[in-house]
Design an enzyme around this catalytic site. Structure first.
Site, short mmCIF file in Angstrom:
data_model
loop_
_atom_site.label_atom_id
_atom_site.label_comp_id
_atom_site.label_asym_id
_atom_site.label_seq_id
_atom_site.Cartn_x
_atom_site.Cartn_y
_atom_site.Cartn_z
N GLY A 95 0.79 -1.23 0.00
CA GLY A 95 0.00 0.00 0.00
C GLY A 95 0.82 1.27 0.00
O GLY A 95 0.27 2.37 -0.15
N GLU A 96 2.15 1.16 0.19
CA GLU A 96 2.97 2.38 0.19
C GLU A 96 2.99 3.01 -1.20
O GLU A 96 2.97 2.30 -2.21
CB GLU A 96 4.40 2.06 0.65
CG GLU A 96 4.49 1.74 2.13
CD GLU A 96 5.92 1.48 2.59
OE1 GLU A 96 6.82 1.47 1.74
OE2 GLU A 96 6.11 1.26 3.80
N ASP A 148 -27.99 23.33 4.40
CA ASP A 148 -27.66 23.58 5.81
C ASP A 148 -27.15 25.01 5.91
O ASP A 148 -26.89 25.67 4.90
CB ASP A 148 -26.66 22.55 6.37
CG ASP A 148 -25.37 22.46 5.57
OD1 ASP A 148 -24.95 23.48 4.99
OD2 ASP A 148 -24.77 21.37 5.53
N ASP A 170 -24.89 22.85 -2.93
CA ASP A 170 -23.95 22.49 -1.86
C ASP A 170 -22.54 22.45 -2.43
O ASP A 170 -22.37 22.44 -3.65
CB ASP A 170 -24.32 21.12 -1.26
CG ASP A 170 -23.96 21.01 0.21
OD1 ASP A 170 -23.19 21.86 0.70
OD2 ASP A 170 -24.43 20.07 0.87
N LYS A 186 -30.17 21.92 9.29
CA LYS A 186 -29.76 20.51 9.34
C LYS A 186 -29.02 20.21 10.63
O LYS A 186 -28.24 21.02 11.11
CB LYS A 186 -28.84 20.23 8.14
CG LYS A 186 -28.27 18.83 8.08
CD LYS A 186 -27.31 18.66 6.90
CE LYS A 186 -25.87 18.83 7.31
NZ LYS A 186 -24.92 18.59 6.21
C1 R5P Z 1 -21.40 19.71 4.96
O1 R5P Z 1 -21.19 20.67 5.68
C2 R5P Z 1 -21.13 19.73 3.49
O2 R5P Z 1 -21.24 21.01 2.96
C3 R5P Z 1 -22.07 18.79 2.74
O3 R5P Z 1 -23.39 19.21 2.96
C4 R5P Z 1 -21.95 17.38 3.24
O4 R5P Z 1 -20.63 17.07 3.49
C5 R5P Z 1 -22.49 16.42 2.24
O5 R5P Z 1 -22.26 15.13 2.70
P1 R5P Z 1 -23.35 14.02 2.56
O6 R5P Z 1 -23.68 13.93 1.10
O7 R5P Z 1 -22.70 12.78 3.09
O8 R5P Z 1 -24.53 14.41 3.40
#
Ligand code: R5P
Length: 336
Positions: A62-63, A193, A242, A216
């Site tokens: 794995g290195e 979020d 996001d 969230k």
């Molecule tokens: C969190 O703060 C990020 O901005 C994303 O909302 C989050 O990491 C997404 O991860 P997942 O798809 O696992 O919910």
């Protein structure tokens, strides 16, 4: 016996910009780890150059093993490597390439890290945990990297973990433009979020649309809950934005909450980084999304999954422009 992982071919890019037109008098070499060859090749094509030749292999235990197949003495080296899954392997390979360049007397090493893994671990949250983003930044600098370019990095806090210059560029204008003709005028941008609000506001400014926010709570790495939404989503098509989609939990839970709050099942998702652990895409498609738009910061293939269409916008022109400006001694401010 080494098991080859990959190898890419290369060239120096002195022809890219004659010294007279740049602040850089040293020759330039573009090198890529194995994290995203398609993007590296696309950036090379944008710049009109091949990627430098290096050997990237892994020992049976794995290195990591890397070797430069051309000299970098006195060169400006641009290292391209997202630290996406396999995160530790890709991070170690980036460090190994930087160390190889440093020992081979490179003049300056710039790391272009289109996806910065561990970025979400940027504080201890009152627990006895490491701050992995800070540790990753320390490792990158210790390996000899002089300058860093990131793309829609999870939080601007990360800049403060470095003592070398960091430029974060954004794919939001690219994604927003790609979405403009696909969304209706009554669409509302949704931050899944509170942390995504800054990003959502950027989309909103580009598209001239209002913003709603999901509140969230994360219970575990895979479980999240949205208890309430600020903003009137009832009857409005939603565009959830996001920085990354990993397990899909955040997006799926937002969709559930949006539909419960009266949003029609006409939901689109845009994210810069398609981390997409195995099964994530299928789960998101099952949640009833119409379209998912991501960039190629991490390798991803456009495809249809049931009702959902996964489309990809390339950040190669954006990163090529960033590299060009950097070599010209210009500002990256307009790209941020
Ligand atoms: C969190 O703060 C990020 O901005 C994303 O909302 C989050 O990491 C997404 O991860 P997942 O798809 O696992 O919910």
């Amino acid at each position: 016996m080494l098991a080859p992982v990959s190898e890419v071919t290369s060239s120096r890019v002195e022809t890219l910009m004659p010294p007279a037109e740049t602040h850089v008098s040293a020759p330039v070499l573009l090198l890529a780890g194995s994290g995203n060859h398609p993007l590296a090749n696309a950036i090379g094509a944008e710049l009109g150059v091949r990627i430098g030749s290096c050997t990237l292999e892994r020992f049976p235990d794995g290195e990591s093993f890397v070797a430069l197949n051309e000299g970098v003495r006195g060169h400006e080296v641009i290292l391209l490597q997202p630290t996406s899954p396999p995160v530790n392997d890709n991070l170690m390979q980036l460090l190994a390439l930087a160390d190889a360049c440093r020992h081979a007397a490179a003049e300056r090493i710039v790391a272009v890290i289109p996806y910065f893994g561990y970025a979400r671990s940027d504080r201890r949250d009152g627990r006895r945990t490491p701050v992995m983003a800070s540790l990753a930044a320390t490792l990158v600098q210790t390996a000899g990297i002089d300058q860093v370019v990131t793309l829609d990095v999870h939080t601007p806090t990360i800049e403060g973990f470095f003592r070398v210059p960091v430029d974060n560029v954004t794919a939001v204008p690219l994604l927003a433009e790609a979405l403009r003709s696909r969304i209706s005028a009554d669409t509302i941008i949704v931050a899944p979020d509170v942390g995504a609000l800054r990003l959502a506001n950027r989309y909103a400014r580009h598209l001239g649309l209002p913003v709603a926010v999901c509140h969230k709570q994360r219970m575990t790495a895979t479980e999240v809950n949205v208890a309430r939404i600020t903003g009137d989503v009832a009857g409005r098509p939603c565009l959830v934005v996001d920085d990354m989609i990993t397990t899909g939990g955040t997006v799926i839970e937002s969709i559930r909450a949006l539909i419960e709050a009266g949003a029609p099942k006409e939901i689109r998702v845009a994210a810069t980084h398609a981390v997409l652990v195995p099964g994530a895409l299928e789960r998101i498609a099952d949640a009833g999304i119409e379209e998912i738009l991501v960039t190629d910061s991490i390798p991803v293939v456009p495809r249809r999954l049931g009702r959902a269409q996964l489309d990809v916008v390339s950040v190669a022109p954006l990163l090529a422009t960033a590299i060009r400006r950097l070599l010209d001694g210009g500002s990256l401010r307009e790209l941020a």
